[in-house]
Design an enzyme around this catalytic site. Structure first.
Site, PDB file in Angstrom:
ATOM      1  N   LYS A 175       0.836  -1.202   0.000  1.00 54.19           N
ATOM      2  CA  LYS A 175       0.000   0.000   0.000  1.00 54.19           C
ATOM      3  C   LYS A 175       0.870   1.253   0.000  1.00 54.19           C
ATOM      4  O   LYS A 175       1.618   1.483   0.942  1.00 54.19           O
ATOM      5  CB  LYS A 175      -0.898   0.023   1.244  1.00 54.19           C
ATOM      6  CG  LYS A 175      -1.885   1.191   1.209  1.00 54.19           C
ATOM      7  CD  LYS A 175      -2.491   1.483   2.562  1.00 54.19           C
ATOM      8  CE  LYS A 175      -1.946   2.725   3.216  1.00 54.19           C
ATOM      9  NZ  LYS A 175      -2.093   3.968   2.460  1.00 54.19           N
ATOM     10  N   GLU A 221      10.523   1.583   9.976  1.00 58.24           N
ATOM     11  CA  GLU A 221      11.388   2.744   9.715  1.00 58.24           C
ATOM     12  C   GLU A 221      10.554   3.975  10.016  1.00 58.24           C
ATOM     13  O   GLU A 221       9.620   4.299   9.272  1.00 58.24           O
ATOM     14  CB  GLU A 221      11.851   2.756   8.260  1.00 58.24           C
ATOM     15  CG  GLU A 221      12.685   1.565   7.859  1.00 58.24           C
ATOM     16  CD  GLU A 221      13.994   1.474   8.618  1.00 58.24           C
ATOM     17  OE1 GLU A 221      14.465   2.508   9.132  1.00 58.24           O
ATOM     18  OE2 GLU A 221      14.540   0.362   8.706  1.00 58.24           O
ATOM     19  N   CYS A 248      13.070  11.926   5.877  1.00 61.53           N
ATOM     20  CA  CYS A 248      13.249  11.505   7.273  1.00 61.53           C
ATOM     21  C   CYS A 248      14.674  11.764   7.745  1.00 61.53           C
ATOM     22  O   CYS A 248      14.929  11.835   8.940  1.00 61.53           O
ATOM     23  CB  CYS A 248      12.894  10.031   7.411  1.00 61.53           C
ATOM     24  SG  CYS A 248      13.782   9.007   6.227  1.00 61.53           S
ATOM     25  N   GLU A 278       9.155  16.079  15.632  1.00 63.12           N
ATOM     26  CA  GLU A 278       9.438  16.062  14.191  1.00 63.12           C
ATOM     27  C   GLU A 278       8.472  16.995  13.465  1.00 63.12           C
ATOM     28  O   GLU A 278       7.260  16.821  13.557  1.00 63.12           O
ATOM     29  CB  GLU A 278       9.281  14.630  13.658  1.00 63.12           C
ATOM     30  CG  GLU A 278       9.696  14.519  12.210  1.00 63.12           C
ATOM     31  CD  GLU A 278       9.432  13.134  11.631  1.00 63.12           C
ATOM     32  OE1 GLU A 278       8.389  12.543  11.931  1.00 63.12           O
ATOM     33  OE2 GLU A 278      10.277  12.673  10.847  1.00 63.12           O
TER      34      GLU A 278
HETATM   35  P1  NDP Z   1       2.214   7.867   8.270  1.00 63.60           P
HETATM   36  O1  NDP Z   1       2.684   7.045   9.414  1.00 63.60           O
HETATM   37  O2  NDP Z   1       1.026   8.726   8.469  1.00 63.60           O
HETATM   38  O3  NDP Z   1       1.858   6.937   7.017  1.00 63.60           O
HETATM   39  C1  NDP Z   1       2.756   6.019   6.445  1.00 63.60           C
HETATM   40  C2  NDP Z   1       1.957   4.953   5.726  1.00 63.60           C
HETATM   41  O4  NDP Z   1       1.205   4.215   6.681  1.00 63.60           O
HETATM   42  C3  NDP Z   1       0.937   5.510   4.740  1.00 63.60           C
HETATM   43  O5  NDP Z   1       0.800   4.631   3.658  1.00 63.60           O
HETATM   44  C4  NDP Z   1      -0.324   5.551   5.580  1.00 63.60           C
HETATM   45  O6  NDP Z   1      -1.485   5.575   4.823  1.00 63.60           O
HETATM   46  C5  NDP Z   1      -0.167   4.260   6.361  1.00 63.60           C
HETATM   47  N1  NDP Z   1      -0.942   4.225   7.600  1.00 63.60           N
HETATM   48  C6  NDP Z   1      -1.454   5.259   8.317  1.00 63.60           C
HETATM   49  N2  NDP Z   1      -2.121   4.787   9.413  1.00 63.60           N
HETATM   50  C7  NDP Z   1      -2.014   3.435   9.368  1.00 63.60           C
HETATM   51  C8  NDP Z   1      -2.485   2.386  10.221  1.00 63.60           C
HETATM   52  N3  NDP Z   1      -3.189   2.628  11.325  1.00 63.60           N
HETATM   53  N4  NDP Z   1      -2.185   1.115   9.886  1.00 63.60           N
HETATM   54  C9  NDP Z   1      -1.437   0.848   8.795  1.00 63.60           C
HETATM   55  N5  NDP Z   1      -0.985   1.785   7.929  1.00 63.60           N
HETATM   56  C10 NDP Z   1      -1.261   3.073   8.222  1.00 63.60           C
HETATM   57  O7  NDP Z   1       3.469   8.679   7.783  1.00 63.60           O
HETATM   58  P2  NDP Z   1       3.512   9.757   6.653  1.00 63.60           P
HETATM   59  O8  NDP Z   1       2.967   9.197   5.386  1.00 63.60           O
HETATM   60  O9  NDP Z   1       2.923  11.012   7.209  1.00 63.60           O
HETATM   61  O10 NDP Z   1       5.089   9.899   6.434  1.00 63.60           O
HETATM   62  C11 NDP Z   1       5.873  10.753   7.152  1.00 63.60           C
HETATM   63  C12 NDP Z   1       6.604  10.021   8.246  1.00 63.60           C
HETATM   64  O11 NDP Z   1       7.395   8.972   7.710  1.00 63.60           O
HETATM   65  C13 NDP Z   1       7.570  10.916   8.979  1.00 63.60           C
HETATM   66  O12 NDP Z   1       7.467  10.686  10.358  1.00 63.60           O
HETATM   67  C14 NDP Z   1       8.928  10.454   8.474  1.00 63.60           C
HETATM   68  O13 NDP Z   1       9.987  10.705   9.357  1.00 63.60           O
HETATM   69  C15 NDP Z   1       8.693   9.007   8.291  1.00 63.60           C
HETATM   70  N6  NDP Z   1       9.680   8.452   7.379  1.00 63.60           N
HETATM   71  C16 NDP Z   1      10.634   7.605   7.874  1.00 63.60           C
HETATM   72  C17 NDP Z   1      11.629   7.105   7.048  1.00 63.60           C
HETATM   73  C18 NDP Z   1      12.655   6.166   7.554  1.00 63.60           C
HETATM   74  O14 NDP Z   1      13.313   5.526   6.723  1.00 63.60           O
HETATM   75  N7  NDP Z   1      12.863   6.012   8.845  1.00 63.60           N
HETATM   76  C19 NDP Z   1      11.686   7.492   5.635  1.00 63.60           C
HETATM   77  C20 NDP Z   1      10.626   8.369   5.226  1.00 63.60           C
HETATM   78  C21 NDP Z   1       9.666   8.821   6.076  1.00 63.60           C
HETATM   79  P3  NDP Z   1      -2.203   7.001   4.527  1.00 63.60           P
HETATM   80  O15 NDP Z   1      -1.221   7.835   3.817  1.00 63.60           O
HETATM   81  O16 NDP Z   1      -3.336   6.620   3.705  1.00 63.60           O
HETATM   82  O17 NDP Z   1      -2.575   7.553   5.877  1.00 63.60           O
END
Ligand code: NDP
Length: 480
Positions: free
Chosen positions: A173, A248, A282, A384
């Site tokens: 997803k 991650e 990130c 963050e």
């Molecule tokens: P989210 O945690 O909101 O979402 C990440 C993914 O998880 C999306 O596909 C989202 O879907 C999905 N998701 C949301 N809620 C759920 C749930 N309850 N169960 C399962 N899946 C779910 O993060 P963001 O998209 O806002 O991304 C930003 C974050 O990602 C920042 O905190 C950043 O630091 C982190 N990040 C970390 C990296 C790393 O390598 N450590 C690299 C890049 C980013 P939907 O979008 O539909 O809500």
């Protein structure tokens, strides 16, 4: 208007409920496509297809799996311009960045894992005259891959490629904010000749589609990249089901500058590290910790460089920052700018929204923003923000800078600037981050372990670590 579909069992299909969400271009604020608002029934169908495809895919000779991945890598490369434009329209990042970083990295991810899978080995432990143990690694089954919106295709493929190379089938997803390149990837996977059911992509909302993947009893491994809060929710669900988890998560990364660092190179890289992709990486360095003896000089040079960065239409080559990925995120960043002011922060530059003329007049743009005069333990320096907002703080001693750097709940990445190699080595050992860059930033070798400490995650991606994650390890002991 384009309607995105799910990829299930090698077919582009509508969501079972027939519901769709709007896909917005953040640079214009306009709805330009529709995305499936899928639910657990779509995830069930995708998982059934992935399960049915698993026996054949997991026993396909790895040379053949490798060839399929290489073909997909070439097709991504062939479609670089189309994918880069799609990424920019979906995410808001400058087109030059999509072309030079995001899509080339998706090409590399498939290429890297297609070839890495040919070079795996397993260990043997001989017990002298008694027995020999050897390690068997077999693909774990259907892998659930969930990725965020900041580097959409880059991070989506960073999970899918090792999963497929290891012999797993996948239910994936992408973020519903940036689904377009994942949709195109699905089409390309059909063109590359992947057997039906090997790669399935279900679009929709995190709490619905994401959670259905996380809680599905027939998906034994979850590879997730996203926010720390979401990581907590995923752990709480998948933990009691004893699933394998790779998380991650977020970061609040320091850039540490000592007086003996190469000044010009440090300023240039610190600016890039702070504001690349609008600060939505990130790994971006959002807390600049600067040795007091050069603080004023560094501050002046840094702010002068930041003021040169142009913000606007991501399709215009000279713009260095594009749009913020979504309206809610745009509002979140603005609320942090307000918070920084309330906490006593002194604004050195930026702090405002930007309204370009023409097609981007309704887009979500924010100036690169720099604050000083904020204590290390205030919310602005602990939480963050994930946008173009950074703080500058002076420090006097190594002990002090270690305290500041390690003070947050996060531990993803750190960039340290000094010409004293002994100091660099000494501090690298004490900095609580999964990645410590010395005199560089975002220099990546795909063979290295990638991931965070503390609230930045569990497990490591990259290299053989990711291939191992998607396998079940067993010990076989033969008595001699
Ligand atoms: P989210 O945690 O909101 O979402 C990440 C993914 O998880 C999306 O596909 C989202 O879907 C999905 N998701 C949301 N809620 C759920 C749930 N309850 N169960 C399962 N899946 C779910 O993060 P963001 O998209 O806002 O991304 C930003 C974050 O990602 C920042 O905190 C950043 O630091 C982190 N990040 C970390 C990296 C790393 O390598 N450590 C690299 C890049 C980013 P939907 O979008 O539909 O809500």
């Amino acid at each position: 208007m384009l309607t995105i579909k799910n990829l299930i069992n090698g077919q582009s299909v509508e969501p079972i409920a027939g519901n769709y969400l709007d896909n917005i271009n953040p640079a214009t604020g306009e709805v330009y496509a529709r995305i499936p608002d899928s639910d657990e029934r779509d995830v069930d169908a995708a998982t059934a297809a992935a399960n049915a495809a698993f026996p054949a895919w997991s026993t396909t000779p790895k040379e053949k799996r490798s060839a399929a991945l290489l073909k997909l890598s070439s097709l991504i490369e062939k479609n670089l311009d189309k994918l880069a434009l799609a990424e920019t329209n979906d995410q808001g990042k400058p087109l030059w960045l999509s072309k030079s970083v995001d899509i080339p990295r998706a090409v590399s991810n498939f290429h890297f894992y297609a070839t890495a899978a040919l070079h795996t080995h397993t260990e043997a432990h001989a017990m002298e005259q008694t027995a020999i143990n050897y390690t068997l690694r077999t693909p774990i089954g259907v892998a659930g891959c969930i990725s965020p919106w900041n580097l959409p295709l880059y991070l989506f493929t960073w999970k899918i490629a090792p999963a497929l190379a290891a012999g797993c089938t996948v239910v994936a997803k992408p973020s519903e904010i940036t689904p377009m390149t994942a949709y195109i990837l699905g089409e390309l996977s059909i063109e590359a000749g992947f057997p039906p059911g090997v790669l399935n992509i279900v679009h929709g909302l995190g709490p619905k589609v994401g959670m259905s993947i996380v809680s599905h009893p027939q998906i034994p491994a979850i590879s997730f990249t996203g926010g720390t809060k979401t990581g907590e929710i995923i752990s709480a669900t998948a933990g009691p089901m004893f699933k394998k988890l790779s998380l991650e998560l977020g970061g609040k990364n320091p850039t540490i500058v000592f007086a003996d660092a190469d000044f010009d190179k440090t300023v240039q890289t610190a600016v890039r590290s702070a504001f690349s992709n609008q600060g939505e990486i990130c790994l971006c360095g959002s807390r600049l910790l600067i040795e007091r003896s050069i603080y004023e000089k560094f501050k002046d040079a840094f702010v002068q460089e930041v003021k040169k960065l142009k913000v606007g239409d991501p399709l215009v080559e000279e713009n260095w920052l594009g749009a913020i990925a979504s309206k809610p995120h745009f509002e979140k960043i603005l609320s942090y700018i307000d918070l920084a002011k309330q906490e006593g922060g002194q604004l050195l530059c930026g702090g405002n929204t930007v309204t370009p003329s023409g097609r981007c007049a309704n887009g979500y743009f924010i100036e690169p923003t720099v604050f000083e005069n904020l204590p290390f333990d205030c919310r602005t320096n602990q939480e963050e923000i994930f946008g173009p907002v950074v703080t500058l703080q002076p420090f006097d001693t190594e002990e002090e800078v270690l305290q500041y750097a390690n003070s947050t709940r996060y531990g993803l990445a750190c960039s340290l600037w000094t010409s004293d190699l002994s100091r660099a080595h000494r501090l690298a050992n004490q900095l609580q981050f999964g990645i410590v860059w010395i005199n560089c930033w975002l220099l990546r070798d795909l063979r290295t372990p990638f991931g965070g400490m503390k609230g930045s995650g569990v497990g490591r991606e990259g290299g053989f670590e990711a291939l191992n994650f998607f396998t079940e390890e067993r010990n076989v002991c033969i008595r001699i």
